[in-house]
Design an enzyme around this catalytic site. Structure first.
Site, PDB file in Angstrom:
ATOM      1  N   TYR A  80     -10.829 -13.049 -22.410  1.00 51.76           N
ATOM      2  CA  TYR A  80     -10.367 -11.665 -22.512  1.00 51.76           C
ATOM      3  C   TYR A  80     -11.391 -10.707 -21.915  1.00 51.76           C
ATOM      4  O   TYR A  80     -11.032  -9.741 -21.249  1.00 51.76           O
ATOM      5  CB  TYR A  80     -10.123 -11.309 -23.982  1.00 51.76           C
ATOM      6  CG  TYR A  80      -9.568  -9.910 -24.176  1.00 51.76           C
ATOM      7  CD1 TYR A  80      -8.195  -9.675 -24.123  1.00 51.76           C
ATOM      8  CD2 TYR A  80     -10.414  -8.821 -24.391  1.00 51.76           C
ATOM      9  CE1 TYR A  80      -7.682  -8.396 -24.274  1.00 51.76           C
ATOM     10  CE2 TYR A  80      -9.918  -7.542 -24.546  1.00 51.76           C
ATOM     11  CZ  TYR A  80      -8.548  -7.327 -24.489  1.00 51.76           C
ATOM     12  OH  TYR A  80      -8.040  -6.058 -24.640  1.00 51.76           O
ATOM     13  N   PHE A 132       3.827  10.022  -1.394  1.00 53.62           N
ATOM     14  CA  PHE A 132       4.614   8.874  -1.817  1.00 53.62           C
ATOM     15  C   PHE A 132       5.255   9.251  -3.145  1.00 53.62           C
ATOM     16  O   PHE A 132       4.729  10.085  -3.890  1.00 53.62           O
ATOM     17  CB  PHE A 132       3.741   7.626  -1.945  1.00 53.62           C
ATOM     18  CG  PHE A 132       4.527   6.399  -2.309  1.00 53.62           C
ATOM     19  CD1 PHE A 132       5.517   5.934  -1.466  1.00 53.62           C
ATOM     20  CD2 PHE A 132       4.298   5.716  -3.495  1.00 53.62           C
ATOM     21  CE1 PHE A 132       6.269   4.814  -1.788  1.00 53.62           C
ATOM     22  CE2 PHE A 132       5.042   4.605  -3.830  1.00 53.62           C
ATOM     23  CZ  PHE A 132       6.024   4.147  -2.979  1.00 53.62           C
ATOM     24  N   THR A 133       6.383   8.639  -3.450  1.00 53.79           N
ATOM     25  CA  THR A 133       7.188   9.073  -4.603  1.00 53.79           C
ATOM     26  C   THR A 133       6.397   9.075  -5.907  1.00 53.79           C
ATOM     27  O   THR A 133       6.368  10.074  -6.625  1.00 53.79           O
ATOM     28  CB  THR A 133       8.416   8.165  -4.753  1.00 53.79           C
ATOM     29  OG1 THR A 133       7.990   6.791  -4.730  1.00 53.79           O
ATOM     30  CG2 THR A 133       9.405   8.395  -3.620  1.00 53.79           C
ATOM     31  N   ASP A 222      -5.349   5.990  -0.344  1.00 61.37           N
ATOM     32  CA  ASP A 222      -4.379   5.007  -0.813  1.00 61.37           C
ATOM     33  C   ASP A 222      -4.366   3.894   0.227  1.00 61.37           C
ATOM     34  O   ASP A 222      -3.823   4.053   1.321  1.00 61.37           O
ATOM     35  CB  ASP A 222      -3.001   5.640  -0.964  1.00 61.37           C
ATOM     36  CG  ASP A 222      -1.930   4.638  -1.429  1.00 61.37           C
ATOM     37  OD1 ASP A 222      -2.213   3.423  -1.440  1.00 61.37           O
ATOM     38  OD2 ASP A 222      -0.816   5.076  -1.761  1.00 61.37           O
ATOM     39  N   LYS A 265       0.893  -5.093  -2.305  1.00 70.23           N
ATOM     40  CA  LYS A 265       0.954  -4.949  -0.853  1.00 70.23           C
ATOM     41  C   LYS A 265      -0.331  -5.504  -0.230  1.00 70.23           C
ATOM     42  O   LYS A 265      -0.300  -6.419   0.579  1.00 70.23           O
ATOM     43  CB  LYS A 265       1.142  -3.477  -0.470  1.00 70.23           C
ATOM     44  CG  LYS A 265       2.465  -2.883  -0.957  1.00 70.23           C
ATOM     45  CD  LYS A 265       2.596  -1.426  -0.556  1.00 70.23           C
ATOM     46  CE  LYS A 265       3.882  -0.800  -1.084  1.00 70.23           C
ATOM     47  NZ  LYS A 265       5.087  -1.376  -0.454  1.00 70.23           N
ATOM     48  N   ARG A 388      15.180   5.689   1.786  1.00 64.74           N
ATOM     49  CA  ARG A 388      13.988   6.537   1.799  1.00 64.74           C
ATOM     50  C   ARG A 388      14.390   7.880   2.382  1.00 64.74           C
ATOM     51  O   ARG A 388      14.288   8.129   3.562  1.00 64.74           O
ATOM     52  CB  ARG A 388      12.870   5.921   2.637  1.00 64.74           C
ATOM     53  CG  ARG A 388      12.361   4.590   2.141  1.00 64.74           C
ATOM     54  CD  ARG A 388      11.282   4.705   1.046  1.00 64.74           C
ATOM     55  NE  ARG A 388      11.776   5.154  -0.233  1.00 64.74           N
ATOM     56  CZ  ARG A 388      11.067   5.031  -1.383  1.00 64.74           C
ATOM     57  NH1 ARG A 388       9.864   4.484  -1.363  1.00 64.74           N
ATOM     58  NH2 ARG A 388      11.568   5.467  -2.507  1.00 64.74           N
ATOM     59  N   PHE A 454      15.859   7.384  -7.809  1.00 61.80           N
ATOM     60  CA  PHE A 454      16.269   6.327  -6.888  1.00 61.80           C
ATOM     61  C   PHE A 454      16.069   4.942  -7.483  1.00 61.80           C
ATOM     62  O   PHE A 454      16.689   3.975  -7.047  1.00 61.80           O
ATOM     63  CB  PHE A 454      15.507   6.445  -5.561  1.00 61.80           C
ATOM     64  CG  PHE A 454      14.028   6.180  -5.675  1.00 61.80           C
ATOM     65  CD1 PHE A 454      13.525   4.920  -5.449  1.00 61.80           C
ATOM     66  CD2 PHE A 454      13.150   7.211  -5.988  1.00 61.80           C
ATOM     67  CE1 PHE A 454      12.159   4.676  -5.555  1.00 61.80           C
ATOM     68  CE2 PHE A 454      11.787   6.976  -6.085  1.00 61.80           C
ATOM     69  CZ  PHE A 454      11.287   5.704  -5.875  1.00 61.80           C
TER      70      PHE A 454
END
Length: 481
Positions: A80, A132-133, A222, A265, A388, A454
């Site tokens: 842990y 970005f959303t 990002d 990603k 998009r 969305f």
């Protein structure tokens, strides 16, 4: 990068890997597809994978892992706290980015939550090349606003501009100079997701860094789509053509105060993280990791995924690995362009982006042309893409729509997943759909969440256009799936 020329003169992608594990796919017939998308409320996010042939919704968490990643998962230390797995991951992050401080998180939007809660206050404005959303949602949740400073030509659909993700430097300096204290940080996105995965240049990032340092502002990167951006810098930016991917990565990291990423990603695993060279920033953000994510040495990630990420980040330094997404996307973009289908050019990262504004120019934006095209493409192919466009925005406080700059159908090409014949199938069905585009109609919400609608909102067609499209498909393809 391997330079391979086909004697026959074809210009096609060449896979620099072999397939060793496969997963069976199912291609429902067009009537089954119609039933499935109706059940899913005409939202491709709500489709079950049993109804999907090629899943082009996203590249998040669905990139193929390498044999070395799979093997590394067996080495995981599942303690842990104080796990050796975390030490290996943290050391790899430092080796690649030069950042001694690392905070793990369960995915990219968790990083956004931590950064926004630490730095954004009511009245703050965060300049960025493009939003970005989830980034925008976290900033507005804390009472801030986003300011998009993409260069004007970045919003051109067809272009020969190689770095459409570049920020407008003059606009950035002018805005910050008015009141530096209202800008908690400046954000650059490596591969502007919502406008076609378009990259920024290293030169532009260095200019953004200079402005931030001039006014004492934090520069946040990002890096979720960094691998694609690295490839484009290497192949498109003349001053970087002789630099290695690792050298370019270090040059990028040296510009930034805080770097965060989604490992879904970057690294072809599942998780995320925040890294920095600044101990003060590290200590400011650190308390939110155990509060929202988990302990500081796993941050909501599985230790097996952390081991896979450690290897995946190193593989991101391999040009033969990171080129697979962009060259497939480039091939798909070129084939569609030859057929007259309107697409974002030049091809960017993440996926092929179809211009729904022109594809469905008869559908008004308030009827969500990109969402309608995503549904129509699923009916025509069994392939699941993502809207998009305006559906991915949220309404203004007065209830009116905030129309998106672009209406795009994103067809993601996860790395090392699809074969060339599958890409050709998607192209074929999209060309057929373009020739029958007059049959496509609009959508309207029947269930509309207030935030990130969305993801799980439900819609219905504005007419019986789907039945007409199915009938035309049957007339043209007969008994074929």
């Amino acid at each position: 990068m391997a330079n391979v020329k086909f004697y026959a003169g074809e210009q096609i992608p060449l896979e620099m890997h072999k397939v060793r594990i496969i997963q069976r796919l199912n291609l429902p017939d067009v009537e089954q597809r119609h039933a499935a998308i109706t059940e899913a409320g005409n939202n491709t996010f709500l489709l079950g994978t049993e109804h999907v042939f090629l899943d082009m919704l996203t590249d998040s968490g669905v990139n193929a892992m390498s044999d070395r990643q799979q093997a590394a998962m067996m080495l995981a230390d599942d303690a842990y706290a104080g796990s050796q797995t975390f030490k290996r991951l943290s050391a790899r992050v430092e080796d690649i980015f030069g950042t001694p401080y690392f905070l793990p998180a369960h995915q990219g939007r968790a990083c956004e939550n931590i950064i926004a809660r630490t730095y954004v206050k009511p009245g703050h404005v965060v300049p960025m090349n493009y939003h970005f959303t989830t980034t925008k949602a976290h900033i507005t949740e804390m009472g801030g606003e986003v300011l998009e400073l993409i260069r004007e030509e970045g919003l051109e659909v067809e272009s020969d501009l190689l770095f459409k993700g570049n920020m407008d430097i003059d606009a950035l300096r002018s805005f910050i100079a008015e009141d530096p204290e209202r800008v908690p940080f400046v954000r650059m996105e490596a591969g502007t997701n919502l406008i076609g995965g378009q990259p920024f240049s290293l030169e532009n990032l260095e200019q953004v860094r200079d402005v931030c340092r001039e006014y004492g502002r934090i520069l946040v990167l990002d890096a979720s789509l960094l691998s694609d951006n690295l490839y484009f810098i290497k192949t498109r930016e003349e001053s970087c053509k002789y630099l290695s991917i690792r050298e370019i990565t270090r040059r990028i990291a040296a510009c930034c105060d805080i770097i965060y990423f989604s490992a879904r990603k970057l690294g072809s695993a599942r998780g995320g993280g925040i890294c920095t060279t600044n101990e003060t920033y590290f200590r400011q953000m650190r308390p939110l990791v155990p509060f929202f994510e988990g302990f500081l040495t796993y941050g909501g990630m599985s230790v097996r995924e952390m081991e896979a990420l450690t290897v995946g980040l190193e593989e991101t330094m391999d040009e033969e690995m990171i080129n697979q997404g962009p060259i497939y996307i480039g091939y798909m973009v070129d084939e569609l362009k030859k057929a007259g289908v309107p697409v974002i050019t030049p091809g960017g990262g993440l996926g092929c982006h179809v211009d729904a504004m022109r594809f469905c120019d008869h559908i008004p934006q308030e009827e969500y042309p990109a969402g309608a095209l995503a549904v129509a493409f699923y009916l025509a192919s069994g392939c699941r893409g993502m809207e998009r466009g305006t559906m991915s925005e949220q309404r203004n406080p007065d209830g009116s729509e905030e129309f998106s700059n672009m209406e795009l159908l994103r067809l993601a090409l996860p790395r090392r997943v699809f074969t060339l014949s599958q890409v050709k199938y998607a192209v074929d069905r999209l060309v057929w759909l373009y020739e029958n585009r007059h049959l496509i109609g609009g959508l309207r919400f029947t269930e509309e969440p207030e935030v990130l609608r969305f993801f799980y909102g439900r819609l219905e067609p504005t007419s019986d256009w789907q039945e007409a499209l199915v009938a035309k498909y049957r007339a043209d393809f007969g008994d074929s799936l």
